[in-house]
Design an enzyme around this catalytic site. Structure first.
Site, PDB file in Angstrom:
ATOM      1  CG  ASP A 126      53.776  47.529  47.435  1.00 46.87           C
ATOM      2  OD1 ASP A 126      54.571  47.808  46.535  1.00 46.87           O
ATOM      3  OD2 ASP A 126      53.811  46.689  48.604  1.00 46.87           O
ATOM      4  CG  HIS A 153      56.322  44.110  54.594  1.00 50.74           C
ATOM      5  ND1 HIS A 153      56.333  45.702  54.355  1.00 50.74           N
ATOM      6  CD2 HIS A 153      57.751  44.728  55.307  1.00 50.74           C
ATOM      7  CE1 HIS A 153      57.365  46.328  54.704  1.00 50.74           C
ATOM      8  NE2 HIS A 153      57.967  46.289  55.214  1.00 50.74           N
ATOM      9  CG  HIS A 199      50.091  52.284  54.875  1.00 51.35           C
ATOM     10  ND1 HIS A 199      50.260  52.545  56.006  1.00 51.35           N
ATOM     11  CD2 HIS A 199      51.337  51.950  53.845  1.00 51.35           C
ATOM     12  CE1 HIS A 199      51.917  52.410  55.605  1.00 51.35           C
ATOM     13  NE2 HIS A 199      52.485  51.786  54.002  1.00 51.35           N
TER      14      HIS A 199
HETATM   15  N1  ACO Z   1      41.368  45.031  50.744  1.00 44.41           N
HETATM   16  C1  ACO Z   1      39.827  44.999  51.826  1.00 44.41           C
HETATM   17  N2  ACO Z   1      39.811  45.319  52.718  1.00 44.41           N
HETATM   18  C2  ACO Z   1      41.145  45.873  53.140  1.00 44.41           C
HETATM   19  C3  ACO Z   1      42.383  45.795  52.483  1.00 44.41           C
HETATM   20  C4  ACO Z   1      42.078  45.534  51.054  1.00 44.41           C
HETATM   21  N3  ACO Z   1      43.249  45.424  50.942  1.00 44.41           N
HETATM   22  N4  ACO Z   1      42.668  46.058  53.046  1.00 44.41           N
HETATM   23  C5  ACO Z   1      41.955  46.383  54.830  1.00 44.41           C
HETATM   24  N5  ACO Z   1      40.943  45.527  55.040  1.00 44.41           N
HETATM   25  C6  ACO Z   1      39.566  46.170  55.501  1.00 44.41           C
HETATM   26  C7  ACO Z   1      39.948  44.962  56.330  1.00 44.41           C
HETATM   27  O1  ACO Z   1      39.065  43.748  56.273  1.00 44.41           O
HETATM   28  C8  ACO Z   1      39.112  45.669  57.879  1.00 44.41           C
HETATM   29  O2  ACO Z   1      38.113  45.442  57.627  1.00 44.41           O
HETATM   30  P1  ACO Z   1      37.115  45.403  58.880  1.00 44.41           P
HETATM   31  O3  ACO Z   1      37.203  46.273  59.847  1.00 44.41           O
HETATM   32  O4  ACO Z   1      35.405  45.450  58.170  1.00 44.41           O
HETATM   33  O5  ACO Z   1      37.283  43.628  58.932  1.00 44.41           O
HETATM   34  C9  ACO Z   1      39.407  46.842  57.386  1.00 44.41           C
HETATM   35  O6  ACO Z   1      40.077  47.303  56.109  1.00 44.41           O
HETATM   36  C10 ACO Z   1      40.947  47.235  58.298  1.00 44.41           C
HETATM   37  O7  ACO Z   1      41.966  46.700  58.071  1.00 44.41           O
HETATM   38  P2  ACO Z   1      43.209  46.189  59.105  1.00 44.41           P
HETATM   39  O8  ACO Z   1      43.518  44.466  58.622  1.00 44.41           O
HETATM   40  O9  ACO Z   1      41.895  45.836  60.048  1.00 44.41           O
HETATM   41  O10 ACO Z   1      44.301  46.739  58.985  1.00 44.41           O
HETATM   42  P3  ACO Z   1      45.782  46.380  59.131  1.00 44.41           P
HETATM   43  O11 ACO Z   1      46.260  48.444  59.126  1.00 44.41           O
HETATM   44  O12 ACO Z   1      46.408  45.627  60.144  1.00 44.41           O
HETATM   45  O13 ACO Z   1      46.266  46.438  57.387  1.00 44.41           O
HETATM   46  C11 ACO Z   1      47.427  45.810  55.771  1.00 44.41           C
HETATM   47  C12 ACO Z   1      47.000  47.241  56.704  1.00 44.41           C
HETATM   48  C13 ACO Z   1      48.102  45.272  55.850  1.00 44.41           C
HETATM   49  C14 ACO Z   1      48.608  46.866  54.454  1.00 44.41           C
HETATM   50  C15 ACO Z   1      46.209  46.310  54.642  1.00 44.41           C
HETATM   51  O14 ACO Z   1      45.679  47.400  53.869  1.00 44.41           O
HETATM   52  C16 ACO Z   1      46.213  44.973  53.807  1.00 44.41           C
HETATM   53  O15 ACO Z   1      46.635  43.808  53.977  1.00 44.41           O
HETATM   54  N6  ACO Z   1      46.606  45.631  52.101  1.00 44.41           N
HETATM   55  C17 ACO Z   1      46.308  44.693  51.357  1.00 44.41           C
HETATM   56  C18 ACO Z   1      48.329  44.199  51.781  1.00 44.41           C
HETATM   57  C19 ACO Z   1      48.980  45.694  50.789  1.00 44.41           C
HETATM   58  O16 ACO Z   1      48.584  45.949  49.929  1.00 44.41           O
HETATM   59  N7  ACO Z   1      50.387  45.290  51.223  1.00 44.41           N
HETATM   60  C20 ACO Z   1      51.480  46.732  50.893  1.00 44.41           C
HETATM   61  C21 ACO Z   1      50.892  47.603  51.555  1.00 44.41           C
HETATM   62  S1  ACO Z   1      52.475  49.191  52.016  1.00 44.41           S
HETATM   63  C22 ACO Z   1      53.794  48.209  52.201  1.00 44.41           C
HETATM   64  O17 ACO Z   1      54.064  47.040  53.257  1.00 44.41           O
HETATM   65  C23 ACO Z   1      54.876  48.332  51.677  1.00 44.41           C
END
Ligand code: ACO
Length: 439
Positions: free
Chosen positions: A372, A277, A316
């Site tokens: 971010d 987050h 996201h």
């Molecule tokens: N890098 C690589 N792969 C990713 C990323 C990433 N940053 N984010 C998602 N994916 C992939 C996952 O591995 C998944 O792949 P799969 O379908 O092959 O398993 C797919 O994309 C979907 O990902 P989920 O984790 O199911 O997506 P979710 O909606 O649950 O997660 C999140 C969203 C937590 C923001 C995620 O994209 C992430 O971890 N990003 C990196 C951390 C980040 O930047 N967080 C800040 C968010 S903005 C905020 O909170 C202010």
């Protein structure tokens, strides 16, 4: 067919569900594109059997409330506070006006604005005892831990805050929290540096005063560069609310127990602290430093695609397009770097973004830069250590948390948050006392 078009065609907006276990059909009303989970609870195989429930880990498809605070269209990359596009607010408003808008639902008149700024300005001081317990933290305490603890502790200074049904009382706590958050955040920062705490300066604007409490040393008056103060103000606006995200959900969930708002917001700060987050911007900077040079990017991207790690600052839950806040932050980078000189990590970030946006892995999953990705670069240019990045996020998010909390308290449909579970453990085991088990 949506419920709107169904209504236009003279049909009832409803969902017909056939339970194949019993052959019974149910008509569930569709309102605002949703069915009520409680209506599903009426579907059961026998009167004494539990009703059907929804299994939704992470609430990926569950609306937990009605809200008129923030609108997001993740597919189109749209973000609006109380109906106003974020781009216009970032360009033409300021953080305290946006805070007023979020809390009150509409823009202030001149008199309302002046009264609001006056109130916030004159509540920036904290009780002297706060200084005492802030000094009690270890020298290397993470400022988010200090902020979470000190905001929670404010509930003990304002026991009247538990009168949450009194609108004037709620207003007082909202003003106090927005006003005091920069003081607590700045003191957490100064503590880590072993520097004396600086008291608020009521002659300065909200953002200038925050910068003064962070950076003033022996000078009589701290004069922030107006371009940097403006950039920080814009960053606070961009972070001010984001509908039902993890930390807001925490504030609402804890607030639903009718606890005081300091305790509810402390829970939100805890949620924001996590690296998935608000902690992501800190993680982005560490990632960029680790990558080090542009030449290392392809190997890093391969590692991400192989599932070794995530590209922090990308992806996201809601945005499946460029996060509108990331676009605005990229613009703010230029203004800040004009004053501070370019952060060498910017080049790596831009190249990383370019490669990722063309790579099938990220394209297929609709992974774009989020808020971010670039914010950490600005914060670093403003001389903040990475541990402070999430504190800045928390200060910006405070009006949003409070607007959502205020809405929750007045929402007659809300109840104490209490999800169901699907129990997967053992049952009806016979307990054998330790002396017998270990004999
Ligand atoms: N890098 C690589 N792969 C990713 C990323 C990433 N940053 N984010 C998602 N994916 C992939 C996952 O591995 C998944 O792949 P799969 O379908 O092959 O398993 C797919 O994309 C979907 O990902 P989920 O984790 O199911 O997506 P979710 O909606 O649950 O997660 C999140 C969203 C937590 C923001 C995620 O994209 C992430 O971890 N990003 C990196 C951390 C980040 O930047 N967080 C800040 C968010 S903005 C905020 O909170 C202010």
């Amino acid at each position: 067919m949506t419920d709107v078009s169904a209504a236009a065609a003279g049909q009832a907006a409803s969902l017909t569900v056939r339970d194949n276990r019993t052959g019974t059909e149910y008509d569930l009303p569709i309102v605002d594109g949703t069915i009520k989970a409680a209506d599903l609870g009426k579907i059961r195989t026998a009167d004494d059997e539990p009703g059907l429930a929804v299994y939704d880990p992470g609430f990926v498809n569950t609306a937990s409330c009605r809200s008129a605070v923030t609108y997001i269209d993740g597919e189109k990359g749209i973000l609006e506070y109380r109906g106003y596009p974020i781009e216009q607010l970032a360009e033409k408003s300021n953080f305290l006006e946006v805070a007023y808008l979020l809390i009150h639902g509409e823009l202030p008149t001149k008199a309302e604005y002046e009264a609001w700024v006056h109130e916030i300005t004159y509540h920036t001081f904290v009780h002297e005892n706060v200084k005492g317990f802030m000094h009690g933290f270890r020298y290397d305490a993470h400022p988010m831990g200090m902020l979470m603890a000190s905001v929670g502790a404010l509930s003990t200074f304002y026991p009247d805050a538990r009168n949450i049904d009194d609108p004037d009382n709620r207003h007082m706590q909202i003003v106090r929290m927005i006003a005091k958050m920069p003081t607590l955040g700045a003191w957490a920062f100064r503590h880590a540096q072993g520097k004396p705490f600086i008291y608020p300066d009521n002659e300065l604007s909200y953002t200038e005063n925050f910068l003064s409490m962070l950076f003033r040393m022996s000078e009589q008056k701290f004069a922030a560069d107006p371009r940097l103060a403006k950039a920080l103000d814009v960053l606070l606006i961009l972070h001010a609310d984001h509908e039902q995200n993890c930390s807001t959900n925490a504030v609402r969930s804890v607030g639903s127990s009718q606890v005081d708002p300091y305790s509810a917001v402390a829970a939100g700060i805890g949620a924001l602290y996590g690296p998935l987050h608000g902690g992501a911007n800190e993680a982005v900077l560490r990632m960029l430093k680790r990558i080090g040079t542009k030449e290392n990017i392809p190997a890093f991207i391969e590692g991400v695609k192989n599932g070794n790690e995530r590209l922090m600052g990308f992806g996201h839950r809601v945005y499946k397009n460029y996060d509108p806040r990331a676009k605005l932050i990229k613009k703010a980078c230029d203004d800040v770097f004009e004053v501070t000189g370019v952060n060498p990590l910017l080049e790596i970030a831009q190249e990383l973004e370019k490669i990722a946006l063309e790579d099938e892995y990220f394209v297929k999953r609709k992974l774009y830069p989020n808020v971010d990705f670039y914010s950490g670069l600005i914060y670093e240019a403003l001389q903040f250590p990475p541990e402070m990045f999430t504190v800045l996020f928390a200060i910006g998010r405070t009006p949003g948390w409070l607007a959502q909390w205020n809405e929750l308290i007045q929402d007659k449909e809300q109840k104490i948050a209490r999800p169901k579970q699907i129990y997967t453990g053992d049952r009806t085991l016979t307990f054998v006392p330790a002396e017998e088990r270990w004999a």
